[in-house]
Design a protein around this motif. Sequence first.
Motif, PDB file in Angstrom:
ATOM      1  N   TYR B  57       1.023  -1.305   0.087  1.00 24.19           N
ATOM      2  CA  TYR B  57       0.003   0.051   0.065  1.00 24.19           C
ATOM      3  C   TYR B  57       0.817   1.397  -0.112  1.00 24.19           C
ATOM      4  N   MET B  58       1.962   1.286   0.649  1.00 26.31           N
ATOM      5  CA  MET B  58       2.529   2.394   1.199  1.00 26.31           C
ATOM      6  C   MET B  58       3.631   2.738   0.033  1.00 26.31           C
ATOM      7  N   ASN B 105      -2.466   8.305   5.364  1.00 28.93           N
ATOM      8  CA  ASN B 105      -2.650   8.871   3.915  1.00 28.93           C
ATOM      9  C   ASN B 105      -2.983   7.653   2.975  1.00 28.93           C
ATOM     10  N   TYR B 106      -3.303   6.340   3.574  1.00 29.00           N
ATOM     11  CA  TYR B 106      -3.611   5.336   2.867  1.00 29.00           C
ATOM     12  C   TYR B 106      -5.135   4.702   3.562  1.00 29.00           C
ATOM     13  N   THR B 108      -7.352   2.742   2.288  1.00 31.47           N
ATOM     14  CA  THR B 108      -7.527   1.125   2.131  1.00 31.47           C
ATOM     15  C   THR B 108      -6.446   0.474   3.086  1.00 31.47           C
ATOM     16  N   LEU B 109      -5.590   0.813   3.460  1.00 33.89           N
ATOM     17  CA  LEU B 109      -4.617   0.130   4.398  1.00 33.89           C
ATOM     18  C   LEU B 109      -5.136   0.201   5.617  1.00 33.89           C
TER      19      LEU B 109
END
Lengths: 322, 185
Positions: B57-58, B105-106, B108-109
């Motif tokens: 994700y990152m 900032n993520y 979905t994570l």
Amino acid sequence: MKPTLAFFLDYYNESMYPTLKILEEKRLKALGTLKKTVIVLFCSITLLSFILIHNAYLSPLHTSLILGIAGLIIFAVIYHYVKVGYTSLFKDHVIGKIIHFIDPSLIYTKTGSIDEHEYQHSELFLEPYDRFFGQDLVSGSIDSVNVRFCDLHVEKKVHDKDDKEVWQDIFQGLFFRADFNKTFHSKVVVLPDIAEHSFGILGSWMQGMNRQRGELIKLDHVEFEKLFVVYGSDQIESRYILSHALMEKIVQFRTKIDKPLYLSFVDSSMFLALHYTKPLFEPILLRSLLDFDSIKDYFERLSMIIGIVNEFKLNEKLWSKH
Amino acid sequence: METFLIVAGVIFLIIVFMYNTLISKKNQVENIFAGLDAILKKRYDLLPNLIASVQEYMVHEQITLEKMTELRSKAVTSTLDNRETIALDKQITSMLGNLMVSVENYPTLKANENFLHLQGTLGELEEQISAARRAYNQSVTDYNNAIEMFPTNFMAKVMKLGRKEVFSVPASERQNVDVKNLFQK
């Protein structure tokens, strides 16, 4: 609905007042019985004294002593009989209803108590005892936290200077148990700091020598250290349990309540003992039930106890307790 | 002669008492450090899982993740003394802090169940590490007091005992978290 005092006033007027009017009549009747008892006893004692002294059966001093003691015993028996009946009704109609108002899911048993095993398991008071009496047990779940508490009186038999047997309190007051929000395996006991408070460094040294309780845990919270002495079986886990946030909350609670406070953390449970000199939920015969202030005291006391879960944030569980 | 023996006996007992006190405080520091090390080890074990679950994700945090992998390898492969362990722990704590801020900032994570579980476990470990640091600092303070205070300082010199270092909070962690800024990132 949050059980605030304003909501409770409405509940008192709407739901409790009609029943309390009937109970108030019983209270007045009980008081009337006691007044009559006093009058009858006074007249009987005066008459008997007159007869005994006049016929020179006994000296005036002996007569007044014997009759005085007999009168007191008879009054105590009648007072006890009258009070027991009234107390039972009071607990059903006042204490039970207040608890139901604060949290309907809680179960109140006026004759129930936490058991001796739980008391011993807490390790709060290690002294051997001879009499164990509890009443007013409340149990259930508050914000998914299991709680049990009651009014407890634990005593031991000691001999006074004249070698007479007397009952000495080990603990009297609120005994509270709740699930703790962290999983742990060691034991931590938090006691009022009497030795260090009274004897300074020497007291602190004496506390360190008390190996019966485990290791002395010195904590990095100045106010907490002034108020309490902590013993634990694991230096790291004791600090995991007594985080800065929890110590802060305990200090605030202790300052607010201003009564000797004992805490222990055993088998992922928190035990709390709050010392009171009188039973917590007994009625006062001389106070009118129709006076809201007298009922308000019980409501505030029960709200404080039930609020311990939120006060110590026991409902904010860590990951492993989910 | 008798007086001399009594005085010598008392002096001997005082020396034994001081020696034992210093040794017990030194051992206490070592014992608590071992406890702290065990919790840090749990965190090192958790880091590869954490990195594996977040790296897909990152995409913009690869450098942080690589640096963290490197620090973790250093921690588990080399034999570090107390001072080095403390320094390494500070770096990992700081890196983890940055990583957790970046998670914002993520979205979905943040909703990923595996990550949520790791985050929860990590949160609990951090609580335990914090407790272990506090216990270690207290034992080091007791030990440092004993080796510097009269009369045990003389005995400590003979035993060649030196001061030990306490854990200090990194300057960045002492500042209050700016929640407003955090959510604007």
